[in-house]
Design an enzyme around this catalytic site. Sequence first.
Site, mmCIF file in Angstrom:
data_model
loop_
_atom_site.group_PDB
_atom_site.id
_atom_site.type_symbol
_atom_site.label_atom_id
_atom_site.label_comp_id
_atom_site.label_asym_id
_atom_site.label_seq_id
_atom_site.Cartn_x
_atom_site.Cartn_y
_atom_site.Cartn_z
ATOM 1 N N LYS A 4 -11.109 -1.977 -1.714
ATOM 2 C CA LYS A 4 -10.680 -2.571 -0.260
ATOM 3 C C LYS A 4 -12.058 -2.224 0.211
ATOM 4 O O LYS A 4 -12.406 -1.201 0.562
ATOM 5 C CB LYS A 4 -9.482 -1.951 0.141
ATOM 6 C CG LYS A 4 -8.370 -1.771 -0.666
ATOM 7 C CD LYS A 4 -7.041 -1.236 -0.191
ATOM 8 C CE LYS A 4 -5.885 -1.189 -1.056
ATOM 9 N NZ LYS A 4 -4.807 -0.325 -0.393
ATOM 10 N N LYS A 26 -9.262 5.174 6.360
ATOM 11 C CA LYS A 26 -8.028 4.582 5.709
ATOM 12 C C LYS A 26 -7.998 3.363 4.834
ATOM 13 O O LYS A 26 -8.784 2.326 5.034
ATOM 14 C CB LYS A 26 -7.108 4.114 6.810
ATOM 15 C CG LYS A 26 -6.414 5.315 7.593
ATOM 16 C CD LYS A 26 -5.514 4.731 8.668
ATOM 17 C CE LYS A 26 -5.146 5.849 9.684
ATOM 18 N NZ LYS A 26 -4.142 5.600 10.670
ATOM 19 N N THR A 57 1.353 10.104 4.004
ATOM 20 C CA THR A 57 0.330 10.772 3.517
ATOM 21 C C THR A 57 -1.149 10.390 4.060
ATOM 22 O O THR A 57 -2.176 10.906 3.714
ATOM 23 C CB THR A 57 0.230 10.667 1.922
ATOM 24 O OG1 THR A 57 0.568 9.029 1.615
ATOM 25 C CG2 THR A 57 1.164 11.610 1.204
ATOM 26 N N SER A 90 -2.352 0.799 -4.249
ATOM 27 C CA SER A 90 -3.132 1.962 -3.696
ATOM 28 C C SER A 90 -4.397 2.343 -4.327
ATOM 29 O O SER A 90 -4.663 2.163 -5.412
ATOM 30 C CB SER A 90 -2.293 3.021 -3.808
ATOM 31 O OG SER A 90 -2.754 4.282 -3.305
ATOM 32 N N ALA A 91 -5.611 2.726 -3.463
ATOM 33 C CA ALA A 91 -6.628 2.946 -3.875
ATOM 34 C C ALA A 91 -6.709 4.398 -4.394
ATOM 35 O O ALA A 91 -7.571 4.950 -4.734
ATOM 36 C CB ALA A 91 -7.837 2.905 -2.723
ATOM 37 N N GLU A 101 0.231 -3.233 4.592
ATOM 38 C CA GLU A 101 -0.937 -2.273 4.774
ATOM 39 C C GLU A 101 -0.979 -1.509 6.158
ATOM 40 O O GLU A 101 -0.736 -2.267 7.162
ATOM 41 C CB GLU A 101 -2.399 -3.240 4.618
ATOM 42 C CG GLU A 101 -2.982 -2.777 3.325
ATOM 43 C CD GLU A 101 -3.836 -1.733 2.892
ATOM 44 O OE1 GLU A 101 -3.470 -0.818 3.772
ATOM 45 O OE2 GLU A 101 -3.996 -1.700 1.497
ATOM 46 N N ASP A 102 -1.308 -0.455 6.158
ATOM 47 C CA ASP A 102 -1.639 0.418 7.302
ATOM 48 C C ASP A 102 -3.108 0.390 7.695
ATOM 49 O O ASP A 102 -3.731 0.905 8.737
ATOM 50 C CB ASP A 102 -1.079 1.695 7.360
ATOM 51 C CG ASP A 102 -1.732 2.634 6.594
ATOM 52 O OD1 ASP A 102 -2.247 2.253 5.306
ATOM 53 O OD2 ASP A 102 -2.130 3.790 6.734
ATOM 54 N N ASP A 152 0.907 -1.232 0.033
ATOM 55 C CA ASP A 152 0.045 0.035 -0.150
ATOM 56 C C ASP A 152 0.860 1.158 0.025
ATOM 57 O O ASP A 152 2.112 1.183 0.202
ATOM 58 C CB ASP A 152 -0.918 -0.030 1.272
ATOM 59 C CG ASP A 152 -1.741 1.131 1.415
ATOM 60 O OD1 ASP A 152 -2.194 1.512 0.412
ATOM 61 O OD2 ASP A 152 -1.765 1.748 2.617
ATOM 62 N N LEU A 153 0.442 2.276 -0.136
ATOM 63 C CA LEU A 153 1.422 3.523 -0.400
ATOM 64 C C LEU A 153 0.995 4.762 0.742
ATOM 65 O O LEU A 153 2.029 4.547 1.661
ATOM 66 C CB LEU A 153 1.053 4.427 -1.679
ATOM 67 C CG LEU A 153 1.484 5.632 -1.974
ATOM 68 C CD1 LEU A 153 3.343 5.687 -1.769
ATOM 69 C CD2 LEU A 153 1.224 6.262 -3.357
ATOM 70 N N ASP A 154 -0.137 5.181 1.072
ATOM 71 C CA ASP A 154 -0.558 6.194 2.096
ATOM 72 C C ASP A 154 -0.420 5.465 3.443
ATOM 73 O O ASP A 154 -0.917 4.593 3.717
ATOM 74 C CB ASP A 154 -1.886 6.667 1.903
ATOM 75 C CG ASP A 154 -1.962 7.344 0.205
ATOM 76 O OD1 ASP A 154 -1.042 8.357 0.064
ATOM 77 O OD2 ASP A 154 -3.015 7.170 -0.251
HETATM 78 C C1 G6P Z 1 -5.996 5.548 0.049
HETATM 79 C C2 G6P Z 1 -5.880 6.403 1.254
HETATM 80 C C3 G6P Z 1 -7.470 7.034 1.339
HETATM 81 C C4 G6P Z 1 -7.785 7.565 0.348
HETATM 82 C C5 G6P Z 1 -7.862 6.732 -0.943
HETATM 83 C C6 G6P Z 1 -8.373 7.418 -2.088
HETATM 84 O O1 G6P Z 1 -6.643 4.413 0.032
HETATM 85 O O2 G6P Z 1 -5.696 5.463 2.307
HETATM 86 O O3 G6P Z 1 -7.383 7.619 2.555
HETATM 87 O O4 G6P Z 1 -9.208 8.258 0.644
HETATM 88 O O5 G6P Z 1 -6.507 6.356 -1.206
HETATM 89 O O6 G6P Z 1 -7.335 8.674 -2.319
HETATM 90 P P1 G6P Z 1 -7.625 9.563 -3.592
HETATM 91 O O7 G6P Z 1 -6.251 10.100 -3.826
HETATM 92 O O8 G6P Z 1 -7.753 8.999 -5.162
HETATM 93 O O9 G6P Z 1 -8.716 10.367 -3.072
HETATM 94 MG MG MG Z 2 -2.953 3.144 3.597
#
Ligand code: G6P
Ligand code: MG
Length: 214
Positions: free
Chosen positions: A144, A44, A16, A113-114, A168-169, A8-10
């Site tokens: 997810k 999240k 982030t 990442s979503a 993942e966090d 996962d990224l954020d």
């Molecule tokens: C990740 C983050 C979420 C965020 C989602 C969509 O999963 O953990 O907090 O809402 O991405 O991000 P975006 O940049 O597309 O709004």
């Molecule tokens: Mg995350």
Amino acid sequence: PAQALIFDLDGVLTDTAQTHYRAWKRMADEEGLPFDRHVNEQLKGVDRMASLEIILRHAGRVLSAEAKQALAERKNAYYVEAIAAVTPADLFPGVERLLEQARARGLKLGLASASRNAAALLERLGIGRRFDYIADAARIARAKPEPDIFLDVAAALAVPPAQCIGIEDAAAGVIAIKRAGMAAVGIGDPAALSGADACLDAIAGFDLDAFVSP
Ligand code: G6P
Ligand code: MG
């Protein structure tokens, strides 16, 4: 033995998760919507519109589709503004070393990442080219905690899910990894990530020898 790491990224590779929180909080404060870090835990890993729905439900506010679109766009504008200042120095400690060591062992590296901002953020962090495959969240059917994005990455890497480790966090992310049939490493509070096979305080604690046999 594991053949791929799917990140996962954020909140895993950089901070982030906080940036998303602050952008939502700024919008929520402007709109008089009660929102705090506790509610944020549910956001999240959850995509943009679903995140807004959680904030509105918690606040007991009902809005038109147009009004929701406008709020989601405003939050995203705040987020995009914030990540414009991101540099490779914003990577969490240990990320570059882990990616290098994993590559040296012949592991495939994927990103799940979503976020629709993932590619831009990776570019700013200077690690876009380190990954063999980066999922495009816009092309994933179910978000997810469904396993789709992790399965998409495994298929693209041509590695069976059972040979993948997902990192993942987010609670929704850990569930998605387990539903995909992968091993899950959680980053953060073990109480919030109870489905994970192992949990670490931070990515710096990821020891390849412990999770991937040498
Ligand atoms: C990740 C983050 C979420 C965020 C989602 C969509 O999963 O953990 O907090 O809402 O991405 O991000 P975006 O940049 O597309 O709004
Ligand atoms: Mg995350």
